[in-house]
Scaffold this active site. Structure first.
Site, PDB file in Angstrom:
ATOM      1  N   ARG A  52     -35.008  33.673  27.064  1.00 50.59           N
ATOM      2  CA  ARG A  52     -34.674  33.357  25.669  1.00 50.59           C
ATOM      3  C   ARG A  52     -34.114  34.583  24.957  1.00 50.59           C
ATOM      4  O   ARG A  52     -33.237  34.502  24.110  1.00 50.59           O
ATOM      5  CB  ARG A  52     -35.902  32.808  24.920  1.00 50.59           C
ATOM      6  N   TYR A 105     -16.473  21.559   6.619  1.00 49.47           N
ATOM      7  CA  TYR A 105     -16.833  20.588   7.657  1.00 49.47           C
ATOM      8  C   TYR A 105     -18.125  19.856   7.242  1.00 49.47           C
ATOM      9  O   TYR A 105     -19.100  20.486   6.831  1.00 49.47           O
ATOM     10  CB  TYR A 105     -17.012  21.321   9.004  1.00 49.47           C
ATOM     11  N   ASP A 178     -15.651  30.340   8.881  1.00 54.36           N
ATOM     12  CA  ASP A 178     -15.691  29.468  10.053  1.00 54.36           C
ATOM     13  C   ASP A 178     -14.285  29.481  10.658  1.00 54.36           C
ATOM     14  O   ASP A 178     -13.344  28.955  10.065  1.00 54.36           O
ATOM     15  CB  ASP A 178     -16.109  28.054   9.635  1.00 54.36           C
ATOM     16  N   LYS A 203     -15.088  23.788  20.605  1.00 57.00           N
ATOM     17  CA  LYS A 203     -13.703  23.418  20.316  1.00 57.00           C
ATOM     18  C   LYS A 203     -12.731  24.284  21.120  1.00 57.00           C
ATOM     19  O   LYS A 203     -12.756  24.240  22.330  1.00 57.00           O
ATOM     20  CB  LYS A 203     -13.485  23.487  18.795  1.00 57.00           C
TER      21      LYS A 203
HETATM   22  N1  PLP Z   1     -17.461  24.066  12.267  1.00 52.12           N
HETATM   23  C1  PLP Z   1     -16.407  23.247  12.408  1.00 52.12           C
HETATM   24  C2  PLP Z   1     -15.119  23.554  11.709  1.00 52.12           C
HETATM   25  C3  PLP Z   1     -16.517  22.100  13.214  1.00 52.12           C
HETATM   26  O1  PLP Z   1     -15.446  21.286  13.355  1.00 52.12           O
HETATM   27  C4  PLP Z   1     -17.752  21.826  13.863  1.00 52.12           C
HETATM   28  C5  PLP Z   1     -17.921  20.624  14.697  1.00 52.12           C
HETATM   29  O2  PLP Z   1     -17.123  19.700  14.660  1.00 52.12           O
HETATM   30  C6  PLP Z   1     -18.825  22.699  13.673  1.00 52.12           C
HETATM   31  C7  PLP Z   1     -18.642  23.808  12.883  1.00 52.12           C
HETATM   32  C8  PLP Z   1     -20.169  22.437  14.302  1.00 52.12           C
HETATM   33  O3  PLP Z   1     -20.153  22.749  15.653  1.00 52.12           O
HETATM   34  P1  PLP Z   1     -21.019  21.975  16.791  1.00 52.12           P
HETATM   35  O4  PLP Z   1     -20.557  20.557  16.818  1.00 52.12           O
HETATM   36  O5  PLP Z   1     -20.701  22.756  18.032  1.00 52.12           O
HETATM   37  O6  PLP Z   1     -22.449  22.103  16.389  1.00 52.12           O
END
Ligand code: PLP
Length: 385
Positions: A52, A105, A178, A203
């Site tokens: 961990r 998001y 982000d 992604k």
């Molecule tokens: N940030 C953005 C811009 C996203 O599109 C997403 C998921 O679609 C996330 C964060 C969250 O990531 P995760 O789905 O890997 O938890």
């Protein structure tokens, strides 16, 4: 080789990826062991104690991620949201406040509002391109953190990172960016003044729609210590195979991004010429309101395109359900093209809030297939309208 001064592709391929000294294996092995034999009580071999806390496969991904974003430390998590959760709880305390974009998001907003809200962290959504509103929201709430997504998901708004960093720091707050939509190949928020970079590595970084993951990258030792402590104490870490797959994806980020954006530019252009289309949201268009800022802070316009239909929700839904190569699915950034109807899929959780997405909008994650096939797929879907 100094990895942070090498070119992007060199960093993506080599950072943290030294060959395995025992056999010379060019691809470092995947370490599944959960624990490590000690030479004596407390005498650890190279700091390895328990999975961990540390794992060599995760470590090599973290070195690669830090080099990719020009940071000093990176932390890899089991999902983007797991990383966001640990990072926010590491850096904020009950009573603190986050100002975030009113087009953030939906999942990040749900985490901040509905999970962290009841634990005492407040939030105010604002239009990030409005300096006066942003400054007022920070001042009024004595906000400790500003949360920026650019390009935003799915409205493709572009905000000047350097300007928001200056404004945020003038108020003594931290700027989190982000960078999931742009990827480190196209945009480097830490160099533009951000304090923390967040990724859903699910992604573009993973790139093959086969591994969920998240990353937090910083350039400051104090922030790193706090986030590292929560990564260890909470334990939402990526497993070894997930870390390996993410590393493998990141190695080819540059070549994939070039293919994604070449295709996206042509798909956006094709969509723009259709009578059924009301608007194509794509920062590569010269008349996109964020085009000049995108040109300044990104090295390309990315692989995402959103489209709004004159005929409203019914037409958007019909197109989404008629394509064959563009698969109707959540997520983005994989090599295969995906079509998403945000108001009922990725952003359903923000319906009825300030972050609600128009119901005539489709979000396209343009893959690396042959672009004439992608356009042919859209043509046959539009022909059914
Ligand atoms: N940030 C953005 C811009 C996203 O599109 C997403 C998921 O679609 C996330 C964060 C969250 O990531 P995760 O789905 O890997 O938890």
């Amino acid at each position: 080789m100094s990895q942070n001064t090498s070119g992007f592709n060199t960093r993506f391929v080599h950072a943290g990826q030294e060959f395995e000294p025992h056999t010379g294996a060019v691809v470092p092995p995947v370490h599944f062991s959960t624990t490590y034999a000690q030479e004596g009580i407390g005498k650890l071999r190279n700091g390895y104690e328990y999975g961990r806390g540390t794992n060599p496969t995760r470590d090599s991904l973290q070195v690669q991620l830090a080099a990719a974003e020009g940071g000093t430390h990176a932390f890899s998590f089991s999902s983007g949201l797991a990383g966001e959760d640990s990072m926010i709880r590491a850096l904020l305390r009950p009573g603190d406040h986050i100002v975030l974009g009113n087009d953030a998001y939906g999942g990040s907003f749900r985490l901040i509002d509905r999970v962290l809200g009841p634990w005492g962290i407040g939030n105010t959504p604002v239009d990030m391109s409005d300096d006066t509103a942003l400054a007022a929201a920070i001042e009024k709430n004595n906000a400790k953190m500003v949360w920026l997504e650019t390009p935003s998901n799915p409205l493709m708004k572009i905000v000047d990172i350097a300007r928001v960093a200056e404004l945020t720091h003038a108020h003594g707050a931290l700027l989190v960016v982000d960078n999931t939509f742009a990827s480190p190949f196209l945009q480097q928020p830490l160099a533009l003044g951000a304090d923390v970079v967040v990724h859903s590595t699910t992604k573009y970084i993973g790139g093959h729609s086969d591994v969920i993951g998240g990353a937090i990258i910083v350039k400051d030792d104090d922030l790193a210590e706090k986030i590292g402590f929560l990564q260890f104490a909470v334990g939402a870490v990526s497993g070894p195979l997930d870390a390996f797959l993410t590393t493998r994806g990141l190695k080819t980020l540059g070549v994939r991004m070039r293919a994604h954006q070449e295709n996206a530019a042509q798909v956006a252009q094709w969509l723009r010429g259709r009578k059924e289309v009301d608007a194509v949201l794509y920062p590569g268009f010269e008349d996109h309101p964020g085009h000049e800022i995108a040109k300044k802070q990104m090295s390309g316009f990315g692989g995402m395109v959103s489209v709004q239909f004159t005929g409203g929700a019914a037409v958007a839904r019909q197109v989404a359900e008629s394509t064959r190569l563009f698969q109707l699915a959540e997520s983005l950034g994989g090599i295969e093209s995906l079509m998403n109807y945000p108001s009922e899929m990725t952003h359903a959780s923000v319906k009825g809030t300030e972050l609600e997405v128009p119901d005539n909008l489709l979000r396209l994650s343009v893959g690396i297939e042959d672009v004439q096939d992608l356009i042919g797929d859209l043509e046959q879907a539009f022909a059914k309208l």
